[in-house]
Motif scaffolding. Structure first.
Motif, PDB file in Angstrom:
ATOM      1  N   UNK A 298     -12.464  16.727   1.408  1.00 21.66           N
ATOM      2  CA  UNK A 298     -12.806  15.439   0.808  1.00 21.66           C
ATOM      3  C   UNK A 298     -11.548  14.646   0.469  1.00 21.66           C
ATOM      4  N   UNK A 299     -10.494  15.343   0.027  1.00 22.07           N
ATOM      5  CA  UNK A 299      -9.244  14.655  -0.272  1.00 22.07           C
ATOM      6  C   UNK A 299      -8.691  13.994   0.984  1.00 22.07           C
ATOM      7  N   UNK A 300      -8.690  14.727   2.098  1.00 23.84           N
ATOM      8  CA  UNK A 300      -8.178  14.169   3.351  1.00 23.84           C
ATOM      9  C   UNK A 300      -9.006  12.960   3.784  1.00 23.84           C
ATOM     10  N   UNK A 301     -10.331  13.048   3.597  1.00 26.19           N
ATOM     11  CA  UNK A 301     -11.195  11.924   3.971  1.00 26.19           C
ATOM     12  C   UNK A 301     -10.943  10.716   3.074  1.00 26.19           C
ATOM     13  N   UNK A 302     -10.724  10.951   1.783  1.00 27.07           N
ATOM     14  CA  UNK A 302     -10.444   9.852   0.875  1.00 27.07           C
ATOM     15  C   UNK A 302      -9.104   9.200   1.190  1.00 27.07           C
ATOM     16  N   UNK A 303      -8.106   9.991   1.539  1.00 23.24           N
ATOM     17  CA  UNK A 303      -6.806   9.435   1.919  1.00 23.24           C
ATOM     18  C   UNK A 303      -6.975   8.512   3.120  1.00 23.24           C
ATOM     19  N   UNK A 304      -7.797   8.946   4.082  1.00 27.16           N
ATOM     20  CA  UNK A 304      -7.999   8.134   5.285  1.00 27.16           C
ATOM     21  C   UNK A 304      -8.689   6.817   4.968  1.00 27.16           C
ATOM     22  N   UNK A 305      -9.715   6.863   4.135  1.00 24.38           N
ATOM     23  CA  UNK A 305     -10.450   5.627   3.841  1.00 24.38           C
ATOM     24  C   UNK A 305      -9.683   4.744   2.858  1.00 24.38           C
ATOM     25  N   UNK A 306      -8.805   5.335   2.056  1.00 24.53           N
ATOM     26  CA  UNK A 306      -8.036   4.553   1.084  1.00 24.53           C
ATOM     27  C   UNK A 306      -7.137   3.548   1.768  1.00 24.53           C
ATOM     28  N   UNK A 307      -6.550   3.945   2.886  1.00 23.92           N
ATOM     29  CA  UNK A 307      -5.630   3.060   3.613  1.00 23.92           C
ATOM     30  C   UNK A 307      -4.543   2.523   2.683  1.00 23.92           C
ATOM     31  N   UNK A 308      -4.013   3.426   1.855  1.00 18.91           N
ATOM     32  CA  UNK A 308      -2.927   3.054   0.958  1.00 18.91           C
ATOM     33  C   UNK A 308      -3.350   2.530  -0.389  1.00 18.91           C
ATOM     34  N   UNK A 309      -4.671   2.462  -0.657  1.00 22.20           N
ATOM     35  CA  UNK A 309      -5.183   1.939  -1.932  1.00 22.20           C
ATOM     36  C   UNK A 309      -6.060   2.995  -2.606  1.00 22.20           C
ATOM     37  N   UNK A 310      -5.451   3.959  -3.287  1.00 23.95           N
ATOM     38  CA  UNK A 310      -6.239   5.049  -3.879  1.00 23.95           C
ATOM     39  C   UNK A 310      -7.258   4.586  -4.897  1.00 23.95           C
TER      40      UNK A 310
ATOM     41  N   UNK B 172       0.827  -1.210   0.000  1.00 23.61           N
ATOM     42  CA  UNK B 172       0.000   0.000   0.000  1.00 23.61           C
ATOM     43  C   UNK B 172       0.862   1.261   0.000  1.00 23.61           C
ATOM     44  N   UNK B 173       0.355   2.326  -0.585  1.00 25.35           N
ATOM     45  CA  UNK B 173       1.075   3.588  -0.658  1.00 25.35           C
ATOM     46  C   UNK B 173       1.027   4.317   0.677  1.00 25.35           C
ATOM     47  N   UNK B 174       1.983   5.193   0.910  1.00 24.18           N
ATOM     48  CA  UNK B 174       1.888   6.062   2.079  1.00 24.18           C
ATOM     49  C   UNK B 174       0.868   7.167   1.786  1.00 24.18           C
ATOM     50  N   UNK B 175       0.510   7.927   2.810  1.00 21.70           N
ATOM     51  CA  UNK B 175      -0.545   8.930   2.649  1.00 21.70           C
ATOM     52  C   UNK B 175      -0.175  10.007   1.631  1.00 21.70           C
ATOM     53  N   UNK B 176       1.098  10.395   1.587  1.00 25.43           N
ATOM     54  CA  UNK B 176       1.518  11.432   0.643  1.00 25.43           C
ATOM     55  C   UNK B 176       1.323  10.976  -0.795  1.00 25.43           C
ATOM     56  N   UNK B 177       1.769   9.759  -1.099  1.00 19.58           N
ATOM     57  CA  UNK B 177       1.607   9.244  -2.459  1.00 19.58           C
ATOM     58  C   UNK B 177       0.141   8.970  -2.780  1.00 19.58           C
ATOM     59  N   UNK B 178      -0.609   8.522  -1.774  1.00 15.16           N
ATOM     60  CA  UNK B 178      -2.043   8.301  -1.988  1.00 15.16           C
ATOM     61  C   UNK B 178      -2.725   9.608  -2.375  1.00 15.16           C
ATOM     62  N   UNK B 179      -2.388  10.681  -1.670  1.00 19.53           N
ATOM     63  CA  UNK B 179      -2.978  11.996  -1.973  1.00 19.53           C
ATOM     64  C   UNK B 179      -2.608  12.449  -3.380  1.00 19.53           C
ATOM     65  N   UNK B 180      -1.367  12.200  -3.803  1.00 18.78           N
ATOM     66  CA  UNK B 180      -0.939  12.592  -5.148  1.00 18.78           C
ATOM     67  C   UNK B 180      -1.785  11.868  -6.202  1.00 18.78           C
ATOM     68  N   UNK B 181      -1.981  10.567  -6.018  1.00 25.29           N
ATOM     69  CA  UNK B 181      -2.763   9.786  -6.983  1.00 25.29           C
ATOM     70  C   UNK B 181      -4.211  10.263  -7.011  1.00 25.29           C
ATOM     71  N   UNK B 182      -4.790  10.500  -5.843  1.00 28.95           N
ATOM     72  CA  UNK B 182      -6.182  10.939  -5.773  1.00 28.95           C
ATOM     73  C   UNK B 182      -6.361  12.324  -6.389  1.00 28.95           C
ATOM     74  N   UNK B 183      -5.449  13.233  -6.103  1.00 29.15           N
ATOM     75  CA  UNK B 183      -5.541  14.584  -6.649  1.00 29.15           C
ATOM     76  C   UNK B 183      -5.397  14.561  -8.161  1.00 29.15           C
ATOM     77  N   UNK B 184      -4.522  13.694  -8.672  1.00 29.93           N
ATOM     78  CA  UNK B 184      -4.342  13.597 -10.121  1.00 29.93           C
ATOM     79  C   UNK B 184      -5.608  13.059 -10.780  1.00 29.93           C
ATOM     80  N   UNK B 185      -6.226  12.081 -10.151  1.00 32.26           N
ATOM     81  CA  UNK B 185      -7.418  11.458 -10.735  1.00 32.26           C
ATOM     82  C   UNK B 185      -8.674  12.302 -10.556  1.00 32.26           C
ATOM     83  N   UNK B 186      -8.734  13.071  -9.476  1.00 31.84           N
ATOM     84  CA  UNK B 186      -9.924  13.885  -9.185  1.00 31.84           C
ATOM     85  C   UNK B 186      -9.488  15.282  -8.760  1.00 31.84           C
ATOM     86  N   UNK B 187      -9.064  16.104  -9.712  1.00 31.17           N
ATOM     87  CA  UNK B 187      -8.490  17.415  -9.379  1.00 31.17           C
ATOM     88  C   UNK B 187      -9.456  18.391  -8.721  1.00 31.17           C
TER      89      UNK B 187
END
Length: 338
Positions: free
Chosen positions: A213-225, A192-207
């Motif tokens: 919402x980004x912070x909440x998605x990072x938390x629920x992703x648990x390393x799986x964006x 699983x990715x760390x939170x920083x990399x997870x946020x990068x992937x999520x922001x790229x996919x959903x700018x």
């Protein structure tokens, strides 16, 4: 674009550059962490590297490939002669009105079967040598989805691979595979990715995501964006706040919050939020358990087990959304009770 798997990129490139490239790789790890992205980018890189020299040939330390490179253009158009993606598809053997995505990868996707309308099966493209370069790449995503007949048909090609053919097999649960399949592949494990990399992937996919919402998605992703992206449009931050409110509310107030939440999630228009809640409630309890001990930990684990079982069966059994949401909310609220 691949993020957070530099060690895996290095291992793969080193094998290719040193001339000891295995003919089959098993890419393992939890769903949603980027194994499929890795497979597609690795395939494009291999095909570009093995194609005739070109000014835009990949030259960096990763899999980056200019979209102007002929290989990238052919892959984007779905017309590269040396690339095949094997995945679950709509069943071509039924009427269009009844067609649904198959639950598994079937044997007629690997070898031609009588009366099958699947065109063309994998074995037909493997009869020839690569057309545009030194390599052909086949991605199986996911190999876990193959039924036993399809797996046995694929095994033939893993045991005696056609010249210049590279198999990239994505697996979320390698323990379920035939041992003979696993033994024919070099395993490349992903974490699983760390939170920083997870946020990068999520922001790229959903700018357009808000910071909350980004912070909440990072938390629920648990390393799986990839898993968390399903909830990008569900107002996940508000649901997370409600769960926090339930967990902190005294028993008398929690019932009212749970009832209000369950009524809002029962509306037909709230289906995406309801489906997000089915994942969020057990995940909330799992995170709470990480900071607890003693009786509190035991209560939270019991609540998580019940919530996980209920959420897992809710859609499959077509359970009433309002009832399910209320019971899940009650479990979140009751986990802290003394």
């Amino acid at each position: 674009m691949l993020t957070g798997h530099g060690a895996q990129v290095t291992a793969f490139r080193t094998a290719f550059d040193t001339g000891v490239m295995p003919h089959a790789w098993l890419l393992t790890g939890p769903p949603g962490i980027g194994k499929g992205v890795f497979a597609r980018e690795a395939a494009a890189w291999v095909l570009a590297r093995s194609a005739p020299p070109h000014p835009l040939a990949p030259s960096g330390d990763d899999f980056e490939l200019s979209p102007e490179h002929p290989t990238a253009a052919l892959l984007a158009a779905g017309s590269h002669l040396d690339f095949r993606l094997v995945e679950r598809v709509v069943n071509p053997n039924v009427k269009a009105s009844d067609a649904k995505l198959r639950k598994e990868i079937a044997i007629d996707q690997i070898v031609r079967r009588k009366d099958s309308k699947f065109e063309p099966p994998l074995n037909e493209c493997l009869r020839t040598t690569p057309a545009l370069g030194a390599w052909r790449v086949v991605i199986i995503d996911a190999i876990d989805d193959m039924n036993r007949n399809a797996a046995n048909a694929l095994l033939k090609y893993l045991e005696e691979p056609p010249p210049g053919t590279l198999f990239l097999c994505v697996s979320h649960a390698p323990g379920r595979l035939l041992p003979t399949l696993r033994s024919r592949c070099r395993r490349l494990a992903f974490q699983p990715l760390n939170d920083t990399d997870t946020a990068i992937v999520l922001r790229r996919a959903a700018p357009d995501l808000s910071a909350e919402d980004l912070a909440a998605l990072v938390a629920v992703a648990d390393g799986a964006p990839g898993r968390a992206l399903r909830y990008a449009d569900s107002g996940i931050a508000a649901l997370t706040r409600t769960l926090d409110e339930l967990a902190a509310a005294p028993p008398g107030a929690a019932t009212g919050v749970a009832l209000s939440l369950s009524r809002s999630l029962a509306l037909k228009a709230a289906t995406p939020r309801y489906e997000a809640f089915l994942d969020l409630a057990p995940a909330h309890l799992a995170r709470a358990a990480r900071t607890q001990h003693g009786g509190a930990l035991a209560r939270t684990l019991a609540a998580w087990e019940a919530a996980n079982a209920l959420a897992a069966s809710a859609v499959a059994l077509a359970l009433d959304p309002q009832t399910v949401a209320f019971e899940l909310a009650t479990l979140v609220a009751g986990a802290r009770a003394k």
